[in-house]
Design a protein around this motif. Structure first.
Motif: not given
Lengths: 214, 214
Positions: A25-35, A145-147, A192-194
């Motif tokens: 496994s590999y850790a990834v920070p999450i960014g939440v995208s609003a509309r 998706h993951i950047h 990036h998730i919504d």
């Protein structure tokens, strides 16, 4: 078969089975995208006036920024959503990214798509202070998706375009499957998730999840 | 070691490894719960008038029903949500179940909880046509769970209280972890998720997902 063979083989079998269970496994920070909305330079001028340029409110990843400018979006059932943020810089095509909850509220059928893949997506109207534009297609629900930069990809052992699963651990506990890796020199490591995905999975921007190879 | 031993052992190792990868799954239909309210008989009378009883609009699982009656809920920031459905029959404690998206909109901090577990949950006001009640605690985000009859539990190989993972396969592809099994004679096989979870995972009521033992 001699006893020491049995012991040796048993050890090998156990090791092989552990290997099959063990997933890296590999850790990834999450960014939440609003509309939000992406616009062409021409559309910025239609909505905000001749010669108008978007102004920077906050820097985002990969050279993008949240602008100070906002619009109202209206679906074909004429339901409206106000104060939708524009992301800069301008693009070659205008696009509106909403959540599935927004799509239900607006009464439109927006498909889940990668950013930029807007062919035959939902129609939407964008209203600004100086004008309005009608997009025959352009409204999507962004596919998560993951950047990552090439160095992150090497460290995580994944490639551009690879599809992985990402597990977020908390009271709700959710694994996002079918998550595409996008590698580019300009990208900072972030998934990036919504807002639907964030709210359903009890995640806020800055939380960390684990990438597993599917 | 003789060659036939090697062949035999190779076959055994392959079988063992396949076995370790293979997980048993069991299909479960999904029911999506929109925000709703459960009330005590006393609270029904305060909101709708002395002697008032909830009227049936639609039968639900386990003897429950969606009533024709609706209320407006108001959080402590005084933001309101209208047309929130009441579920009958009356209960021993009143409770409001909302999504995380609703909680953000209302500006309240509702915890993710099992139904009925409302101690120290968020305060909320419920307004009806004949009165209002203020719940000092009672507003929660419902924790997803699976209802099943004892026969389903036997078939799925799970027990009451067991925690499983549930995988929904579609364009988004989501695995819900930490899902509790609840077994009761009155239950019909169904997984209950809220609108955030449904929208984030591309699920509508009637879709099917697979239970995996965690």
């Amino acid at each position: 078969m001699e006893e020491r063979d049995v012991e040796l083989i048993t050890a090998l079998v156990i090791k092989a089975m552990e290997g099959s269970k063990e997933k890296e496994s590999y850790a990834v920070p999450i960014g939440v995208s609003a509309r939000h909305v992406h616009l062409t330079g021409e559309h910025v001028e239609i909505l905000f006036g001749k010669g108008y340029e978007l102004t920077r409110k906050k820097e985002l990843m990969g050279g993008q920024f949240a602008s100070n400018e906002q619009v109202t979006i209206v679906g074909y059932k004429l339901r409206a959503m106000e104060n939708v943020r524009i992301l800069g810089p301008v693009r070659k095509k205008s696009q509106v990214e909403i959540s599935a909850t927004d799509a239900i509220k607006l009464g439109i059928k927006a498909p889940v798509r990668d950013s930029g893949d807007i062919e035959n997506s939902a129609p939407i109207t964008i209203v600004g202070p100086k004008g309005a534009i009608y997009l025959k297609e352009g409204c999507i629900i962004a596919k998560r998706h993951i950047h990552m930069a090439p160095s992150d990809a090497r460290a995580a052992g994944v490639k551009n375009g690879e599809v992985v699963s990402v597990k977020a651990e908390n009271v709700r506990g959710t694994t996002f499957n079918h998550v595409t890796i996008r590698v580019d020199e300009s990208y900072t490591l972030e998934m990036h998730i919504d807002t639907d995905e964030a709210n359903a999975a009890g995640i806020i921007t800055g939380d960390t999840a684990l990438i597993y190879k599917s």
